[in-house]
Structure formats: structure tokens, C-alpha cells
Design a protein around this motif. Structure first.
Motif, mmCIF file in Angstrom:
data_model
loop_
_atom_site.group_PDB
_atom_site.id
_atom_site.type_symbol
_atom_site.label_atom_id
_atom_site.label_comp_id
_atom_site.label_asym_id
_atom_site.label_seq_id
_atom_site.Cartn_x
_atom_site.Cartn_y
_atom_site.Cartn_z
ATOM 1 N N GLU A 5 0.859 -1.169 0.000
ATOM 2 C CA GLU A 5 0.000 0.000 0.000
ATOM 3 C C GLU A 5 0.901 1.227 0.000
ATOM 4 O O GLU A 5 2.101 1.135 0.251
ATOM 5 N N TYR A 6 0.288 2.367 -0.304
ATOM 6 C CA TYR A 6 1.042 3.617 -0.250
ATOM 7 C C TYR A 6 0.989 4.175 1.159
ATOM 8 O O TYR A 6 -0.065 4.246 1.794
ATOM 9 N N ARG A 7 2.151 4.570 1.664
ATOM 10 C CA ARG A 7 2.231 5.168 2.996
ATOM 11 C C ARG A 7 3.460 6.071 3.039
ATOM 12 O O ARG A 7 4.579 5.604 3.253
ATOM 13 N N GLY A 8 3.243 7.343 2.796
ATOM 14 C CA GLY A 8 4.331 8.299 2.827
ATOM 15 C C GLY A 8 4.411 9.132 1.564
ATOM 16 O O GLY A 8 4.222 8.615 0.454
ATOM 17 N N GLN A 37 0.896 17.049 2.729
ATOM 18 C CA GLN A 37 0.215 16.074 3.576
ATOM 19 C C GLN A 37 -0.317 14.905 2.760
ATOM 20 O O GLN A 37 -0.226 13.758 3.164
ATOM 21 N N SER A 38 -0.897 15.205 1.585
ATOM 22 C CA SER A 38 -1.424 14.125 0.741
ATOM 23 C C SER A 38 -1.497 14.568 -0.709
ATOM 24 O O SER A 38 -1.630 15.755 -1.006
ATOM 25 N N VAL A 39 -1.397 13.578 -1.595
ATOM 26 C CA VAL A 39 -1.552 13.779 -3.036
ATOM 27 C C VAL A 39 -2.534 12.720 -3.518
ATOM 28 O O VAL A 39 -2.253 11.525 -3.439
ATOM 29 N N GLY A 40 -3.697 13.155 -3.983
ATOM 30 C CA GLY A 40 -4.733 12.221 -4.406
ATOM 31 C C GLY A 40 -4.967 12.272 -5.903
ATOM 32 O O GLY A 40 -5.121 13.353 -6.474
ATOM 33 N N PHE A 41 -5.000 11.111 -6.548
ATOM 34 C CA PHE A 41 -5.178 11.015 -7.994
ATOM 35 C C PHE A 41 -6.597 10.572 -8.324
ATOM 36 O O PHE A 41 -7.114 9.622 -7.753
ATOM 37 N N ALA A 42 -7.213 11.275 -9.277
ATOM 38 C CA ALA A 42 -8.487 10.849 -9.854
ATOM 39 C C ALA A 42 -8.310 10.860 -11.367
ATOM 40 O O ALA A 42 -8.237 11.923 -11.981
ATOM 41 N N GLY A 111 6.708 9.421 -3.550
ATOM 42 C CA GLY A 111 5.789 8.610 -2.770
ATOM 43 C C GLY A 111 6.501 7.400 -2.199
ATOM 44 O O GLY A 111 7.577 7.012 -2.670
ATOM 45 N N LYS A 112 5.901 6.787 -1.205
ATOM 46 C CA LYS A 112 6.523 5.643 -0.535
ATOM 47 C C LYS A 112 5.513 4.526 -0.343
ATOM 48 O O LYS A 112 4.340 4.774 -0.067
ATOM 49 N N LYS A 113 5.968 3.291 -0.525
ATOM 50 C CA LYS A 113 5.143 2.113 -0.301
ATOM 51 C C LYS A 113 5.421 1.531 1.079
ATOM 52 O O LYS A 113 6.433 1.850 1.715
ATOM 53 N N THR A 114 4.535 0.647 1.525
ATOM 54 C CA THR A 114 4.711 0.047 2.846
ATOM 55 C C THR A 114 5.905 -0.893 2.910
ATOM 56 O O THR A 114 6.360 -1.241 3.990
ATOM 57 N N ASN A 115 6.454 -1.294 1.754
ATOM 58 C CA ASN A 115 7.674 -2.114 1.756
ATOM 59 C C ASN A 115 8.936 -1.262 1.848
ATOM 60 O O ASN A 115 10.051 -1.776 1.799
ATOM 61 N N GLY A 116 8.761 0.064 1.952
ATOM 62 C CA GLY A 116 9.901 0.956 2.110
ATOM 63 C C GLY A 116 10.450 1.529 0.820
ATOM 64 O O GLY A 116 11.304 2.412 0.851
ATOM 65 N N VAL A 117 9.971 1.053 -0.329
ATOM 66 C CA VAL A 117 10.457 1.546 -1.618
ATOM 67 C C VAL A 117 9.844 2.909 -1.908
ATOM 68 O O VAL A 117 8.634 3.085 -1.807
ATOM 69 N N GLU A 118 10.702 3.864 -2.269
ATOM 70 C CA GLU A 118 10.229 5.188 -2.658
ATOM 71 C C GLU A 118 10.181 5.307 -4.169
ATOM 72 O O GLU A 118 11.015 4.736 -4.876
ATOM 73 N N GLU A 119 9.194 6.054 -4.655
ATOM 74 C CA GLU A 119 8.990 6.221 -6.093
ATOM 75 C C GLU A 119 8.992 7.695 -6.468
ATOM 76 O O GLU A 119 8.425 8.531 -5.768
ATOM 77 N N VAL A 173 5.205 10.101 -15.356
ATOM 78 C CA VAL A 173 6.078 8.936 -15.179
ATOM 79 C C VAL A 173 6.068 8.533 -13.713
ATOM 80 O O VAL A 173 5.811 9.351 -12.821
ATOM 81 N N GLN A 174 6.361 7.269 -13.475
ATOM 82 C CA GLN A 174 6.428 6.708 -12.131
ATOM 83 C C GLN A 174 7.521 5.658 -12.128
ATOM 84 O O GLN A 174 7.484 4.721 -12.919
ATOM 85 N N LEU A 175 8.525 5.810 -11.268
ATOM 86 C CA LEU A 175 9.612 4.841 -11.229
ATOM 87 C C LEU A 175 10.244 4.824 -9.850
ATOM 88 O O LEU A 175 10.211 5.819 -9.114
ATOM 89 N N ALA A 176 10.803 3.674 -9.494
ATOM 90 C CA ALA A 176 11.393 3.489 -8.176
ATOM 91 C C ALA A 176 12.765 4.157 -8.104
ATOM 92 O O ALA A 176 13.537 4.153 -9.072
ATOM 93 N N ILE A 177 13.049 4.716 -6.950
ATOM 94 C CA ILE A 177 14.390 5.222 -6.675
ATOM 95 C C ILE A 177 15.304 4.033 -6.387
ATOM 96 O O ILE A 177 14.935 3.103 -5.674
#
Length: 214
Positions: A5-8, A37-42, A111-119, A173-177
Motif C-alpha cells: 500500500e502507499y504510505r508516505g 500532507q497528501s496527493v490524491g489522484f483521480a 511517494g513511498k510504499k509500505t515495503n519501504g520503496v520510494e517512487e 512517469v512513475q519509477l522506483a528510486i
């Protein structure tokens, strides 16, 4: 399969688009926007089923603009005027509500996932609206308020990505650091809120890895 999930979220930045025509996409340097605080996509996509010979024969799809909801800390006056297209008096640090000028920007954040990976997330073209805020009396609690903006994201007019020898416009674009694609070599180093880098196109980001573009 890994569950995530996204968290961060952090590092909200923008850059004004200086040109997006005649096969030229150029921007100013990345500028720190505010705390986020938050970024929401629609995302906007519609479809319509077409019937022929008494059966559903095909589906026509259409893609529209994406709506990005931003909840942020109070902006510095200079940045507020910058993204809203109003006037700013630097000597007095004063925002002046002149008629708004439509400007286009690129928007970036991490952004950050719950596995610690930042994107790294980059939206290549859009406009800001909103700036909704509430001023309320102080009381004996801890109440405070933030600011909300909407960023309407569209495709670039310029074709800035090459796929199989074909140039294409891009919305985001979206990619992992990782060890190769780092925050610093995509967003640059910031001094007094302004980066050393302009916005990199997808082709330029791919080139960081040493992989040849098509």
C-alpha cells in the motif's frame, strides 16, 4: 506477488513550463512548493460500447485530464503568487490579487510504499487551481488548518518519449528510486528552494541508467 500500500509522501516540487510547442519542451528549474500532507489522484477515462449486427462489437475509449488533489502546508507568498498566476511585490513580500494568468507547470513528488520503496512521480503538464484555506480563531485546543489545491494534469503537446522509434506525448512517469536513478539526479540539489535541474523528459531519465532509447 508482494502486497503493498502507499504510505508516505514528501518532496513536493513544481517547475514552470516555458515552452511546449514546435517539438520543444522546456521548463524552469524545479522549485520547492510546500510541505505536503497528501496527493490524491483521480484519473479520467470513459468508454462506450458500440453495437453492430445485434451484438456488442467494440468498445471506444477516451482519456481525459487527471485531477490531482493536493493538501499542503501554507505556501510562502512568493510561491503562492507564482503558481496562482497573480502579482507579487518582493520588497513587501506581498501577494496582489491581479487577474490570474494561466500558467502551465510540471509537478513532482516522492511517494513511498509500505515495503519501504520510494517512487519518483512526475506530472509533465498541468495547471493549479484552488488555494482553499480557512482562518479560524485560536482556542484551547490544537486546531489548525492547511491549504488545498487541484492540479489538472494533461499530456504534453511535445512528444518527449521515444518508444520503438516513435515519439509520443507524455502525461506522467512513475519509477522506483534505486542506486542509479536517485532523487538527486532526477530532481537535482536545492539551494534556497530552487534546484540545479530543470525537468527531465522520460528519454533523459532513461538515459541516466545508461540504457539506449529506441
Amino acid at each position: 506477488m508482494e502486497y503493498n500500500e502507499y504510505r508516505g509522501v514528501r518532496g513536493l516540487v513544481c517547475a514552470e513550463i516555458l515552452s511546449d510547442k514546435n517539438d520543444t519542451y522546456t521548463t524552469g528549474k524545479w522549485t520547492q512548493l510546500s510541505g505536503v500532507q497528501s496527493v490524491g489522484f483521480a484519473t479520467s477515462q470513459s468508454s462506450e460500447t458500440k453495437f453492430y449486427d445485434n451484438i456488442a462489437a467494440l468498445v471506444a475509449n477516451a482519456e481525459g485530464a487527471d485531477t490531482i488533489s493536493l493538501v499542503v502546508s501554507v505556501l510562502d507568498n512568493k510561491i503562492k503568487a507564482f503558481i496562482e498566476g497573480t502579482s507579487y511585490n518582493e520588497d513587501k513580500d506581498m501577494v496582489i490579487g491581479t487577474p490570474k494568468q494561466t500558467k502551465y507547470f510540471a509537478l513532482g513528488f516522492i511517494g513511498k510504499k509500505t515495503n519501504g520503496v520510494e517512487e519518483i512521480r512526475i506530472l509533465y503538464k498541468g495547471t493549479f487551481t484552488g488555494g482553499d484555506a480557512t482562518h479560524a480563531t485560536e482556542n484551547d485546543g490544537t486546531d489548525s488548518s492547511n491549504v488545498t489545491y487541484t492540479f489538472t494534469s494533461i499530456h504534453t503537446a511535445t512528444k518527449i518519449y521515444t518508444e520503438n522509434g516513435i515519439k509520443k506525448p507524455v502525461k506522467n512517469v512513475q519509477l522506483a528510486i534505486n542506486n542509479v536513478v536517485t532523487e538527486a539526479n532526477v530532481f537535482g540539489e536545492f539551494t534556497e528552494g530552487v534546484s540545479t535541474l530543470e525537468v527531465l523528459t522520460p528519454d533523459e531519465i532513461i538515459a541516466i541508467t545508461g540504457a539506449a532509447t529506441e
